[in-house]
Design a protein around this motif. Structure first.
Motif, PDB file in Angstrom:
ATOM      1  N   THR A   1       0.951  -1.129   0.173  1.00 45.94           N
ATOM      2  CA  THR A   1      -0.063   0.005   0.035  1.00 45.94           C
ATOM      3  C   THR A   1       1.004   1.150   0.033  1.00 45.94           C
ATOM      4  O   THR A   1       0.664   2.237  -0.872  1.00 45.94           O
ATOM      5  CB  THR A   1      -0.910   0.079   1.253  1.00 45.94           C
ATOM      6  OG1 THR A   1      -1.643  -1.194   1.193  1.00 45.94           O
ATOM      7  CG2 THR A   1      -2.025   1.164   1.135  1.00 45.94           C
ATOM      8  N   TYR A   2       2.018   1.470   0.932  1.00 50.65           N
ATOM      9  CA  TYR A   2       2.731   2.630   0.988  1.00 50.65           C
ATOM     10  C   TYR A   2       3.305   2.630  -0.417  1.00 50.65           C
ATOM     11  O   TYR A   2       3.416   4.028  -0.604  1.00 50.65           O
ATOM     12  CB  TYR A   2       3.800   2.192   1.944  1.00 50.65           C
ATOM     13  CG  TYR A   2       4.955   3.105   2.060  1.00 50.65           C
ATOM     14  CD1 TYR A   2       4.994   4.279   2.652  1.00 50.65           C
ATOM     15  CD2 TYR A   2       6.256   2.878   1.510  1.00 50.65           C
ATOM     16  CE1 TYR A   2       5.932   5.302   2.773  1.00 50.65           C
ATOM     17  CE2 TYR A   2       7.295   3.585   1.582  1.00 50.65           C
ATOM     18  CZ  TYR A   2       7.303   4.827   2.156  1.00 50.65           C
ATOM     19  OH  TYR A   2       8.049   5.660   2.265  1.00 50.65           O
ATOM     20  N   LEU A   3       3.865   1.643  -0.983  1.00 49.70           N
ATOM     21  CA  LEU A   3       4.692   2.102  -2.367  1.00 49.70           C
ATOM     22  C   LEU A   3       3.748   2.498  -3.464  1.00 49.70           C
ATOM     23  O   LEU A   3       4.164   3.059  -4.499  1.00 49.70           O
ATOM     24  CB  LEU A   3       5.525   0.690  -2.650  1.00 49.70           C
ATOM     25  CG  LEU A   3       6.555   0.288  -1.989  1.00 49.70           C
ATOM     26  CD1 LEU A   3       7.144  -0.898  -2.276  1.00 49.70           C
ATOM     27  CD2 LEU A   3       7.944   1.361  -2.148  1.00 49.70           C
ATOM     28  N   ARG A   4       2.526   2.661  -3.216  1.00 47.24           N
ATOM     29  CA  ARG A   4       1.442   2.990  -4.377  1.00 47.24           C
ATOM     30  C   ARG A   4       0.767   3.891  -3.959  1.00 47.24           C
ATOM     31  O   ARG A   4      -0.101   4.409  -4.937  1.00 47.24           O
ATOM     32  CB  ARG A   4       0.602   1.631  -4.743  1.00 47.24           C
ATOM     33  CG  ARG A   4       1.298   0.267  -5.223  1.00 47.24           C
ATOM     34  CD  ARG A   4       0.453  -0.825  -5.069  1.00 47.24           C
ATOM     35  NE  ARG A   4      -0.945  -0.670  -5.538  1.00 47.24           N
ATOM     36  CZ  ARG A   4      -2.045  -0.784  -4.880  1.00 47.24           C
ATOM     37  NH1 ARG A   4      -1.917  -0.692  -3.485  1.00 47.24           N
ATOM     38  NH2 ARG A   4      -3.373  -0.557  -5.320  1.00 47.24           N
ATOM     39  N   THR A   5       0.855   4.669  -2.887  1.00 45.58           N
ATOM     40  CA  THR A   5      -0.018   5.618  -2.589  1.00 45.58           C
ATOM     41  C   THR A   5       0.759   6.984  -2.147  1.00 45.58           C
ATOM     42  O   THR A   5       0.326   7.636  -1.320  1.00 45.58           O
ATOM     43  CB  THR A   5      -0.661   5.461  -1.244  1.00 45.58           C
ATOM     44  OG1 THR A   5       0.110   4.865  -0.173  1.00 45.58           O
ATOM     45  CG2 THR A   5      -1.641   4.041  -1.521  1.00 45.58           C
ATOM     46  N   PHE A   6       1.927   7.376  -2.827  1.00 47.69           N
ATOM     47  CA  PHE A   6       2.403   8.583  -2.759  1.00 47.69           C
ATOM     48  C   PHE A   6       1.531   9.547  -3.584  1.00 47.69           C
ATOM     49  O   PHE A   6       0.768   9.082  -4.714  1.00 47.69           O
ATOM     50  CB  PHE A   6       3.682   8.822  -3.416  1.00 47.69           C
ATOM     51  CG  PHE A   6       4.877   8.222  -2.674  1.00 47.69           C
ATOM     52  CD1 PHE A   6       5.534   8.827  -1.680  1.00 47.69           C
ATOM     53  CD2 PHE A   6       5.142   6.764  -2.649  1.00 47.69           C
ATOM     54  CE1 PHE A   6       6.521   8.602  -0.943  1.00 47.69           C
ATOM     55  CE2 PHE A   6       6.165   6.231  -1.860  1.00 47.69           C
ATOM     56  CZ  PHE A   6       6.707   7.115  -0.959  1.00 47.69           C
ATOM     57  N   TYR A   7       1.407  10.713  -3.115  1.00 50.25           N
ATOM     58  CA  TYR A   7       0.606  11.711  -3.890  1.00 50.25           C
ATOM     59  C   TYR A   7       1.181  13.058  -3.639  1.00 50.25           C
ATOM     60  O   TYR A   7       2.010  13.368  -2.835  1.00 50.25           O
ATOM     61  CB  TYR A   7      -1.007  11.814  -3.393  1.00 50.25           C
ATOM     62  CG  TYR A   7      -0.961  12.272  -1.768  1.00 50.25           C
ATOM     63  CD1 TYR A   7      -1.001  13.675  -1.486  1.00 50.25           C
ATOM     64  CD2 TYR A   7      -1.049  11.276  -0.921  1.00 50.25           C
ATOM     65  CE1 TYR A   7      -1.233  14.050   0.017  1.00 50.25           C
ATOM     66  CE2 TYR A   7      -1.198  11.683   0.524  1.00 50.25           C
ATOM     67  CZ  TYR A   7      -1.233  12.823   0.819  1.00 50.25           C
ATOM     68  OH  TYR A   7      -1.253  13.119   2.330  1.00 50.25           O
ATOM     69  N   LEU A   8       0.974  14.089  -4.735  1.00 48.24           N
ATOM     70  CA  LEU A   8       1.588  15.465  -4.681  1.00 48.24           C
ATOM     71  C   LEU A   8       1.050  16.303  -3.704  1.00 48.24           C
ATOM     72  O   LEU A   8      -0.184  16.399  -3.092  1.00 48.24           O
ATOM     73  CB  LEU A   8       0.924  15.963  -5.993  1.00 48.24           C
ATOM     74  CG  LEU A   8       1.578  15.527  -7.472  1.00 48.24           C
ATOM     75  CD1 LEU A   8       0.844  16.121  -8.587  1.00 48.24           C
ATOM     76  CD2 LEU A   8       3.070  15.580  -7.471  1.00 48.24           C
ATOM     77  N   ASP A   9       2.123  16.804  -2.996  1.00 48.56           N
ATOM     78  CA  ASP A   9       1.865  17.625  -1.957  1.00 48.56           C
ATOM     79  C   ASP A   9       3.134  18.776  -1.687  1.00 48.56           C
ATOM     80  O   ASP A   9       4.012  18.577  -1.237  1.00 48.56           O
ATOM     81  CB  ASP A   9       1.799  16.885  -0.543  1.00 48.56           C
ATOM     82  CG  ASP A   9       1.366  17.720   0.813  1.00 48.56           C
ATOM     83  OD1 ASP A   9       1.487  19.014   0.827  1.00 48.56           O
ATOM     84  OD2 ASP A   9       1.163  17.024   1.877  1.00 48.56           O
ATOM     85  N   ASP A  10       2.645  19.909  -2.031  1.00 49.26           N
ATOM     86  CA  ASP A  10       3.630  20.927  -2.048  1.00 49.26           C
ATOM     87  C   ASP A  10       4.067  21.574  -0.763  1.00 49.26           C
ATOM     88  O   ASP A  10       5.002  21.983  -0.761  1.00 49.26           O
ATOM     89  CB  ASP A  10       3.138  22.326  -2.798  1.00 49.26           C
ATOM     90  CG  ASP A  10       2.551  22.171  -4.278  1.00 49.26           C
ATOM     91  OD1 ASP A  10       3.313  21.146  -4.932  1.00 49.26           O
ATOM     92  OD2 ASP A  10       1.706  22.859  -4.768  1.00 49.26           O
TER      93      ASP A  10
END
Length: 246
Positions: free
Chosen positions: A124-133
């Motif tokens: 789950t961790y490796l697939r759930t990065f998201y953009l956050d400025d």
């Protein structure tokens, strides 16, 4: 009395921590430690995307080659970028001092990470990065909030943006909560291909955490069969020794 209360708090605190971490849904992953092709693909991904910063200093290249059914020459030519000899451990050139300078803390060794975190957490961790400025590397993570590492697999997966939902707490304060992720820029792989890449990587990490697992399981079956046969022999001997007493 105070000592007893302190002891109770120490016993209860791990359970509370586990309960709080249970708010994040973990996707289930099915891995197969007997699938050597999957393990080989996972090893390639690990070396190309993880080994620059994260070491696996309790794993040796020659042991990996033997367990994964790989030729040592192929490992030297294609997977060895940090060692000079096939018997070397999978260490990194990045020093602790430089790691603290770049990341704030040294990246952890990943040899046993699958046993510490679990395969579902890693998947789950490796697939759930998201953009956050607001984050130093421009990304955050759904499982590991305020993560301190970049999304090293973004070229494969692409970029995801968070889907927020506003919640109101008991005191009337509103908070934004990430309830999902949306792919806004696809990488070099389709979502299905990327899921397979991550599954192979997690499979390899699980192998590294316990390279002897398959051998241990096979030995366990043999031991149980031996004990079963021994039980039968022991029972027959007991009947033979005691038949004249009755």
């Amino acid at each position: 009395m105070k000592k007893q209360l302190l002891a109770i708090l120490l016993l209860v605190s791990p359970a509370l921590a586990l309960a709080s971490s249970g708010e994040v849904h973990l996707d289930k992953v099915q891995i197969n430690p007997e699938n050597k092709e999957s393990l080989q693909r996972g090893a390639r991904t690990f070396v190309n995307y993880c080994l620059s910063c994260h070491s696996a200093k309790y794993q040796r290249y020659n042991r990996m080659a033997r367990d994964l059914g790989m030729n040592e020459e192929d490992v030297i030519d294609n997977l060895m970028f940090t060692g000079d000899k096939i018997g070397d451990t999978m260490d990194i050139a990045l020093s602790t001092k430089d790691a603290e300078k770049y990341f704030g803390a040294p990246p952890p060794d990943l040899t046993l990470v699958a046993r510490v975190r679990g395969v579902d957490w890693l998947y789950t961790y490796l697939r759930t990065f998201y953009l956050d400025d607001s984050r130093p590397f421009g990304v955050n993570n759904l499982v590991f909030d305020k993560v301190g590492m970049p999304d090293v697999l973004w070229q494969l997966q692409g970029w995801q943006k968070p889907i927020y939902e506003t919640e109101t707490d008991s005191e009337g304060h509103e908070h934004r909560k990430v309830v999902g992720l949306e792919l806004v820029e696809q990488g070099s792989q389709t979502p299905e291909e990327f899921d397979r890449t991550v599954r192979d990587l997690v499979n390899f990490l699980a192998y590294m955490a316990e390279p002897i697992k398959l051998e241990r399981q096979a030995l366990g079956i043999k031991v149980l069969l031996f004990l079963f046969v021994l039980l039968i022999i022991t029972y027959l001997l007991k009947k033979e020794y005691w038949k004249d007493i009755h």
